[in-house]
Motif scaffolding. Structure first.
Motif, PDB file in Angstrom:
ATOM      1  N   LEU A 251      -6.778   3.292  -3.368  1.00 25.90           N
ATOM      2  CA  LEU A 251      -5.939   3.378  -4.557  1.00 25.90           C
ATOM      3  C   LEU A 251      -4.989   4.562  -4.458  1.00 25.90           C
ATOM      4  CD1 LEU A 251      -4.994   2.489  -7.291  1.00 25.90           C
ATOM      5  CD2 LEU A 251      -6.990   3.616  -8.329  1.00 25.90           C
ATOM      6  N   LEU A 252      -5.444   5.683  -3.931  1.00 23.60           N
ATOM      7  CA  LEU A 252      -4.547   6.821  -3.741  1.00 23.60           C
ATOM      8  C   LEU A 252      -3.399   6.461  -2.796  1.00 23.60           C
ATOM      9  CD1 LEU A 252      -7.127   9.737  -3.505  1.00 23.60           C
ATOM     10  CD2 LEU A 252      -5.355   9.480  -5.254  1.00 23.60           C
ATOM     11  N   LEU A 253      -3.706   5.703  -1.748  1.00 23.25           N
ATOM     12  CA  LEU A 253      -2.646   5.248  -0.839  1.00 23.25           C
ATOM     13  C   LEU A 253      -1.646   4.353  -1.573  1.00 23.25           C
ATOM     14  CD1 LEU A 253      -4.732   4.445   2.368  1.00 23.25           C
ATOM     15  CD2 LEU A 253      -3.226   6.402   1.993  1.00 23.25           C
ATOM     16  N   ALA A 254      -2.158   3.473  -2.426  1.00 18.64           N
ATOM     17  CA  ALA A 254      -1.275   2.590  -3.190  1.00 18.64           C
ATOM     18  C   ALA A 254      -0.419   3.384  -4.173  1.00 18.64           C
ATOM     19  CB  ALA A 254      -2.113   1.542  -3.940  1.00 18.64           C
ATOM     20  N   ILE A 255      -1.011   4.370  -4.820  1.00 21.22           N
ATOM     21  CA  ILE A 255      -0.270   5.213  -5.769  1.00 21.22           C
ATOM     22  C   ILE A 255       0.872   5.938  -5.066  1.00 21.22           C
ATOM     23  CG2 ILE A 255      -0.443   7.324  -7.156  1.00 21.22           C
ATOM     24  CD1 ILE A 255      -3.317   6.385  -7.882  1.00 21.22           C
ATOM     25  N   GLY A 256       0.569   6.559  -3.937  1.00 24.89           N
ATOM     26  CA  GLY A 256       1.606   7.282  -3.203  1.00 24.89           C
ATOM     27  C   GLY A 256       2.683   6.362  -2.678  1.00 24.89           C
ATOM     28  N   SER A 257       2.286   5.193  -2.213  1.00 21.51           N
ATOM     29  CA  SER A 257       3.245   4.231  -1.687  1.00 21.51           C
ATOM     30  C   SER A 257       4.178   3.729  -2.787  1.00 21.51           C
ATOM     31  CB  SER A 257       2.485   3.060  -1.047  1.00 21.51           C
ATOM     32  OG  SER A 257       3.358   2.213  -0.345  1.00 21.51           O
ATOM     33  N   TRP A 329      -0.831  -4.946  -0.673  1.00 22.45           N
ATOM     34  CA  TRP A 329       0.403  -5.479  -1.243  1.00 22.45           C
ATOM     35  C   TRP A 329       1.433  -4.378  -1.474  1.00 22.45           C
ATOM     36  CZ3 TRP A 329       3.540  -5.049  -5.534  1.00 22.45           C
ATOM     37  CH2 TRP A 329       4.527  -6.043  -5.644  1.00 22.45           C
ATOM     38  N   ILE A 330       0.981  -3.242  -1.977  1.00 22.67           N
ATOM     39  CA  ILE A 330       1.939  -2.181  -2.284  1.00 22.67           C
ATOM     40  C   ILE A 330       2.475  -1.540  -1.011  1.00 22.67           C
ATOM     41  CG2 ILE A 330       2.240   0.052  -3.419  1.00 22.67           C
ATOM     42  CD1 ILE A 330       0.376  -0.921  -5.615  1.00 22.67           C
ATOM     43  N   THR A 331       1.632  -1.323  -0.010  1.00 21.99           N
ATOM     44  CA  THR A 331       2.148  -0.736   1.237  1.00 21.99           C
ATOM     45  C   THR A 331       3.069  -1.706   1.970  1.00 21.99           C
ATOM     46  OG1 THR A 331       0.135  -1.390   2.448  1.00 21.99           O
ATOM     47  CG2 THR A 331       0.194   0.838   1.527  1.00 21.99           C
ATOM     48  N   ASP A 332       2.728  -2.988   1.968  1.00 21.66           N
ATOM     49  CA  ASP A 332       3.622  -3.981   2.566  1.00 21.66           C
ATOM     50  C   ASP A 332       4.964  -4.023   1.829  1.00 21.66           C
ATOM     51  OD1 ASP A 332       1.957  -4.914   4.607  1.00 21.66           O
ATOM     52  OD2 ASP A 332       2.339  -7.010   4.120  1.00 21.66           O
ATOM     53  N   THR A 333       4.889  -4.074   0.515  1.00 23.13           N
ATOM     54  CA  THR A 333       6.096  -4.184  -0.293  1.00 23.13           C
ATOM     55  C   THR A 333       6.962  -2.934  -0.171  1.00 23.13           C
ATOM     56  OG1 THR A 333       4.912  -5.631  -1.837  1.00 23.13           O
ATOM     57  CG2 THR A 333       6.970  -4.657  -2.611  1.00 23.13           C
ATOM     58  N   THR A 334       6.335  -1.788  -0.069  1.00 24.28           N
ATOM     59  CA  THR A 334       7.091  -0.552   0.122  1.00 24.28           C
ATOM     60  C   THR A 334       7.920  -0.615   1.397  1.00 24.28           C
ATOM     61  OG1 THR A 334       5.498   0.777  -1.115  1.00 24.28           O
ATOM     62  CG2 THR A 334       6.913   1.946   0.440  1.00 24.28           C
ATOM     63  N   ARG A 364       5.547   3.303   7.415  1.00 27.02           N
ATOM     64  CA  ARG A 364       4.980   2.251   8.266  1.00 27.02           C
ATOM     65  C   ARG A 364       3.470   2.370   8.438  1.00 27.02           C
ATOM     66  NH1 ARG A 364       2.818  -1.213  10.051  1.00 27.02           N
ATOM     67  NH2 ARG A 364       3.424  -2.765  11.613  1.00 27.02           N
ATOM     68  N   VAL A 365       2.975   3.596   8.529  1.00 28.73           N
ATOM     69  CA  VAL A 365       1.541   3.781   8.775  1.00 28.73           C
ATOM     70  C   VAL A 365       0.695   3.382   7.571  1.00 28.73           C
ATOM     71  CG1 VAL A 365       1.342   6.182   7.972  1.00 28.73           C
ATOM     72  CG2 VAL A 365      -0.115   5.370   9.852  1.00 28.73           C
ATOM     73  N   GLY A 366       1.319   3.260   6.409  1.00 28.02           N
ATOM     74  CA  GLY A 366       0.577   2.843   5.221  1.00 28.02           C
ATOM     75  C   GLY A 366      -0.099   1.498   5.375  1.00 28.02           C
ATOM     76  N   ARG A 367       0.451   0.655   6.226  1.00 31.12           N
ATOM     77  CA  ARG A 367      -0.136  -0.667   6.448  1.00 31.12           C
ATOM     78  C   ARG A 367      -1.270  -0.629   7.460  1.00 31.12           C
ATOM     79  NH1 ARG A 367       5.565  -3.107   7.819  1.00 31.12           N
ATOM     80  NH2 ARG A 367       4.428  -4.973   8.497  1.00 31.12           N
TER      81      ARG A 367
END
Length: 386
Positions: A251-257, A329-334, A364-367
């Motif tokens: 969730l923290l990764l999604a928030i930052g992304s 979904w959020i990292t891909d969409t970002t 990119r690394v978010g995914r």
């Protein structure tokens, strides 16, 4: 007039004050150094102590252990402001949002008193070491061993891609205390790195993005760690502990992304409003307007999803599949939104002096980290079909 974002349903006056403090810190004390930190591949050590002085470390940890006495909401605000500022040269998420909560959830009282106050002040920088050269998302396959010898474990093995690895004085290490037991043989051991025989850091790793973030390999050769540093008081609990904490990390990764996604849209709106083409501002072209409308819609959906997830975590109803949905979904969409925004910058978007170019490589690394997005989809599918 720009489109005003909807009010955050979980925001209050105290959190807004924290947001203001965090924004000033990242913009005035970090952003001016980002180029230098990128060249040296790590932030200056002193920035950790400064963050501690301002109460930006361990904000969700009780005051009894030196923390801010807040909740996940406080950590979410800090995370958003750090990523909005594109300041990823040091990871407060890993330090405060992840390692500190392993200690809070599974540590003994002595462990909490020993390490958490020093983490909150910035005296100790924390990291977590799970990934190995031959085992990434599949944590059951780790080979780093911890063999008991009296009151110590003798640890041998290696870890890679370790965030905060250069400055870390405290590392939560996933080890195998029983090589034959699969997931039930995984344990978590805390190591203090100062003058620790058998411990070695590798060179700072070259990355295509997040170049200021210190990322290293770690090597353990007959490294002796007190058995008292085991998390949870019993061997074999490590895999379950990791699974319990990973939704919070994701969730923290999604928030930052999501925060980075909105920054990309905001920057691109500003750029296209002043960039002239064919005698008019680029924003006057229908294609530009439609692309930005699409990007803002995706950013709004991501923000709304994040707000729902944050509320569910605060209420204790956040689950593993939903965390996986948010993360993938959020990292891909970002990445998709940043790509569209870079295109609207034209050739200048490919120049490193423009923030959009950094967003492009940094995102990119978010995914990949926090569990590859393909694994996130498998988690969701299993929940749907069991």
């Amino acid at each position: 007039m720009s489109l005003a974002p909807a009010p955050r349903p979980w925001m209050d006056a105290e959190l807004q004050m924290l947001r203001d403090t965090a924004r000033r810190f990242f913009e005035t004390e970090c952003v001016p150094h980002q180029d230098a930190w990128g060249r040296q591949k790590h932030a200056d050590r002193a920035i950790w102590r400064r963050a501690g002085e301002l109460g930006l470390l361990c904000a969700g940890i009780p005051e009894a252990y030196g923390g801010g006495g807040g909740s996940f909401l406080h950590e979410a605000v800090i995370c958003e402001e750090q990523m909005r500022a594109l300041m990823n040269s040091f990871s407060i998420n890993v330090h405060s949002g992840i390692v500190a909560h392993y200690l809070l959830s599974y540590g003994s009282e002595a462990q909490k008193q020993r390490w958490l106050p020093r983490m909150a002040s910035g005296e100790l920088v924390a990291a977590i070491a799970m990934t190995e050269p031959g085992a990434g998302t599949d944590l059951q396959r780790i080979k780093t061993s911890a063999v008991r010898d009296g009151d110590h474990y003798v640890v041998n093995g290696a870890k890679t891609f370790i965030t905060n690895g250069l400055h870390a004085g405290l590392i939560c290490v996933a080890v195998k205390t029983d090589a034959q037991a699969g997931a039930k043989g995984v344990s978590l051991v805390m190591i203090e790195t100062d003058e620790l025989a058998g411990f070695r850091r590798g060179q700072l790793l070259d990355k295509i993005g997040q170049q200021g973030q210190d990322t290293v390999e770690l090597f353990f050769s007959d490294m002796r760690v007190p058995v008292a540093n085991l998390l949870g008081g019993e061997e074999g609990r490590g895999f379950a502990q990791l699974m319990q904490q990973l939704p919070r990390e994701r969730l923290l990764l999604a928030i930052g992304s999501a925060a980075t996604m909105q920054r990309a849209v905001d920057d691109t709106l500003a750029y296209t409003s002043q960039r002239q083409i064919f005698g008019a501002a680029l924003i006057e072209l229908q294609n530009t307007r439609f692309k930005l409308a699409e990007c803002q819609t995706r950013a709004t959906i991501a923000r709304t999803f994040v707000d729902d997830c944050v509320a569910r975590l605060a209420a204790g109803t956040f689950d593993v599949p939903t965390a996986a949905m948010a993360k993938w979904w959020i990292t891909d969409t970002t990445s998709q939104v940043i790509d569209e925004c870079l295109q609207l910058h034209g050739g200048y978007g490919y120049m490193s002096e423009y923030p959009i170019s950094r967003m492009y490589t940094d995102a990119r690394v978010g995914r990949i980290y926090g569990g590859a997005n393909e694994v996130m989809k498998e988690i969701i599918a299993r929940a749907m079909t069991r």
